[in-house]
Design an enzyme around this catalytic site. Sequence first.
Site, PDB file in Angstrom:
ATOM      1  N   ARG A   1       0.873  -1.407  -0.150  1.00 31.80           N
ATOM      2  CA  ARG A   1      -0.066   0.010  -0.116  1.00 31.80           C
ATOM      3  C   ARG A   1       0.911   1.256  -0.093  1.00 31.80           C
ATOM      4  O   ARG A   1       2.005   1.095   0.548  1.00 31.80           O
ATOM      5  CB  ARG A   1      -1.048  -0.215   1.199  1.00 31.80           C
ATOM      6  CG  ARG A   1      -1.790  -1.065   1.340  1.00 31.80           C
ATOM      7  CD  ARG A   1      -2.903  -1.172   2.690  1.00 31.80           C
ATOM      8  NE  ARG A   1      -3.635  -2.272   2.680  1.00 31.80           N
ATOM      9  CZ  ARG A   1      -3.382  -3.210   3.346  1.00 31.80           C
ATOM     10  NH1 ARG A   1      -2.128  -3.531   4.036  1.00 31.80           N
ATOM     11  NH2 ARG A   1      -4.152  -4.274   3.338  1.00 31.80           N
TER      12      ARG A   1
ATOM     13  N   LYS B   1      -2.639  -2.830   7.897  1.00 33.67           N
ATOM     14  CA  LYS B   1      -3.878  -2.279   8.564  1.00 33.67           C
ATOM     15  C   LYS B   1      -4.045  -3.354   9.736  1.00 33.67           C
ATOM     16  O   LYS B   1      -3.826  -4.479  10.037  1.00 33.67           O
ATOM     17  CB  LYS B   1      -4.985  -2.762   7.512  1.00 33.67           C
ATOM     18  CG  LYS B   1      -5.151  -1.634   6.339  1.00 33.67           C
ATOM     19  CD  LYS B   1      -6.314  -1.629   5.645  1.00 33.67           C
ATOM     20  CE  LYS B   1      -6.690  -0.791   4.302  1.00 33.67           C
ATOM     21  NZ  LYS B   1      -7.897  -0.878   3.763  1.00 33.67           N
TER      22      LYS B   1
ATOM     23  N   HIS C   1      -2.762   2.960  -5.489  1.00 32.60           N
ATOM     24  CA  HIS C   1      -3.157   1.624  -5.357  1.00 32.60           C
ATOM     25  C   HIS C   1      -3.625   0.612  -6.593  1.00 32.60           C
ATOM     26  O   HIS C   1      -3.553  -0.457  -6.301  1.00 32.60           O
ATOM     27  CB  HIS C   1      -4.721   1.867  -4.588  1.00 32.60           C
ATOM     28  CG  HIS C   1      -5.109   0.929  -3.495  1.00 32.60           C
ATOM     29  ND1 HIS C   1      -4.159   0.669  -2.427  1.00 32.60           N
ATOM     30  CD2 HIS C   1      -6.280   0.042  -3.600  1.00 32.60           C
ATOM     31  CE1 HIS C   1      -4.849  -0.423  -1.902  1.00 32.60           C
ATOM     32  NE2 HIS C   1      -5.847  -0.919  -2.534  1.00 32.60           N
TER      33      HIS C   1
ATOM     34  N   ARG D   1      -0.704  -1.726  -6.713  1.00 28.44           N
ATOM     35  CA  ARG D   1      -0.879  -2.735  -5.836  1.00 28.44           C
ATOM     36  C   ARG D   1      -1.744  -3.727  -6.394  1.00 28.44           C
ATOM     37  O   ARG D   1      -1.623  -5.193  -6.599  1.00 28.44           O
ATOM     38  CB  ARG D   1      -1.251  -2.430  -4.674  1.00 28.44           C
ATOM     39  CG  ARG D   1      -1.557  -3.370  -3.361  1.00 28.44           C
ATOM     40  CD  ARG D   1      -1.940  -2.854  -2.045  1.00 28.44           C
ATOM     41  NE  ARG D   1      -3.001  -3.401  -1.211  1.00 28.44           N
ATOM     42  CZ  ARG D   1      -2.556  -4.284  -0.477  1.00 28.44           C
ATOM     43  NH1 ARG D   1      -1.473  -4.685  -0.274  1.00 28.44           N
ATOM     44  NH2 ARG D   1      -3.520  -5.043   0.322  1.00 28.44           N
TER      45      ARG D   1
ATOM     46  N   HIS E   1      -4.076  -9.318   3.524  1.00 28.83           N
ATOM     47  CA  HIS E   1      -5.638  -9.470   3.489  1.00 28.83           C
ATOM     48  C   HIS E   1      -5.982 -10.094   4.709  1.00 28.83           C
ATOM     49  O   HIS E   1      -5.462 -11.430   4.651  1.00 28.83           O
ATOM     50  CB  HIS E   1      -6.352  -9.830   2.173  1.00 28.83           C
ATOM     51  CG  HIS E   1      -6.217  -8.939   1.048  1.00 28.83           C
ATOM     52  ND1 HIS E   1      -6.377  -9.254  -0.176  1.00 28.83           N
ATOM     53  CD2 HIS E   1      -6.167  -7.478   1.026  1.00 28.83           C
ATOM     54  CE1 HIS E   1      -6.243  -8.495  -0.972  1.00 28.83           C
ATOM     55  NE2 HIS E   1      -6.222  -7.209  -0.261  1.00 28.83           N
TER      56      HIS E   1
ATOM     57  N   TYR F   1      -9.871 -10.606  -7.244  1.00 29.36           N
ATOM     58  CA  TYR F   1      -8.723 -10.689  -8.324  1.00 29.36           C
ATOM     59  C   TYR F   1      -9.209 -11.893  -9.350  1.00 29.36           C
ATOM     60  O   TYR F   1      -8.870 -11.781 -10.442  1.00 29.36           O
ATOM     61  CB  TYR F   1      -7.467 -10.793  -7.837  1.00 29.36           C
ATOM     62  CG  TYR F   1      -7.084  -9.434  -6.940  1.00 29.36           C
ATOM     63  CD1 TYR F   1      -6.667  -8.296  -7.737  1.00 29.36           C
ATOM     64  CD2 TYR F   1      -7.049  -9.652  -5.689  1.00 29.36           C
ATOM     65  CE1 TYR F   1      -6.428  -7.178  -7.098  1.00 29.36           C
ATOM     66  CE2 TYR F   1      -6.622  -8.213  -4.968  1.00 29.36           C
ATOM     67  CZ  TYR F   1      -6.401  -7.097  -5.409  1.00 29.36           C
ATOM     68  OH  TYR F   1      -6.040  -6.072  -4.696  1.00 29.36           O
TER      69      TYR F   1
END
Length: 306
Positions: free
Chosen positions: A161, A184, A252, A255, A278, A287
């Site tokens: 990120r 995150k 982004h 990424r 994730h 994806y």
Amino acid sequence: MTLISPAARDALQGWLAYQRALKGAAENTLTAYQGDVVEFLSFITGHKGAPQGLGALEQISVTDMRAWMAQARAGGIGARSLARKLSAVKAFYRWLSDRQGFEPTAVLSTRSPKFQRKLPRPLAVDAARDMIDTVELQSQSPWVAARDAAVLTLLWGCGLRISEALALKGADAPLPDTLRITGKGGKQRIVPVLAAARDAVARYLHLCPHPGAPAAPLFRGVRGGALSPRAIQAVMARARLQLGLPASATPHAMRHSFATHLLNAGGDLRAIQELLGHASLSTTQAYTAVDTARLLEVYTRAHPKA
């Protein structure tokens, strides 16, 4: 929180503290959670005519939930945003019911509004390469040009990120074969570093006029402070205009491109999930939808019976 009873306010703060301490929620996430639940509790206060204590909150009905959602939609809130708000309210009620010993069926059974999930919009391999090359031509200062190219190479080559790339410190250089990235919610992951990324960062550091220090930002702004994400967003905006790329060609998107290009090359979905950081495989599975959409487009265009 003036429209919320003291008991409800204290319960909300207790839930946020739980999310921070035990769930590792990021501060931006906690701010969004608080806003969503406060908005809900404030509506209930107006809907019922008085601030609601915990006992009253336990009596929330399906009709109350429908009234809240109807008002939100009437106020112009989209289905995606309302689904997010409902998710926060359900999480709060799940926590509250565990501690107060009541049955939160009316809240938890409320159906989320349907919406079309936005698929990631990656760049093609050639477009990603062109973006890095073009970004490097945007500045007349060689070190700034090398810096911007190095940041984009990390985004595409390592799936970082923008916040993660700009959080790197001088102590991280020279870049090793793997980086420990904190993403995150404080979730850590190990990311392999391609030789191209190491070389790009090394070239930038060689040209950078600002002295390095272990605790200083790896990527510097023109005046020597931490590089702002907006600077990278701006240089990409100029480059995409030159390349004729859509507005979705953002940091982004680099990424997204990392994940999609790995998947197209036969990468394992679980491994890509780990590389991206994730928490849920369902996030990474977006994806596969991108790849399927591309295949269907090719099929429709090329099949003789299409």
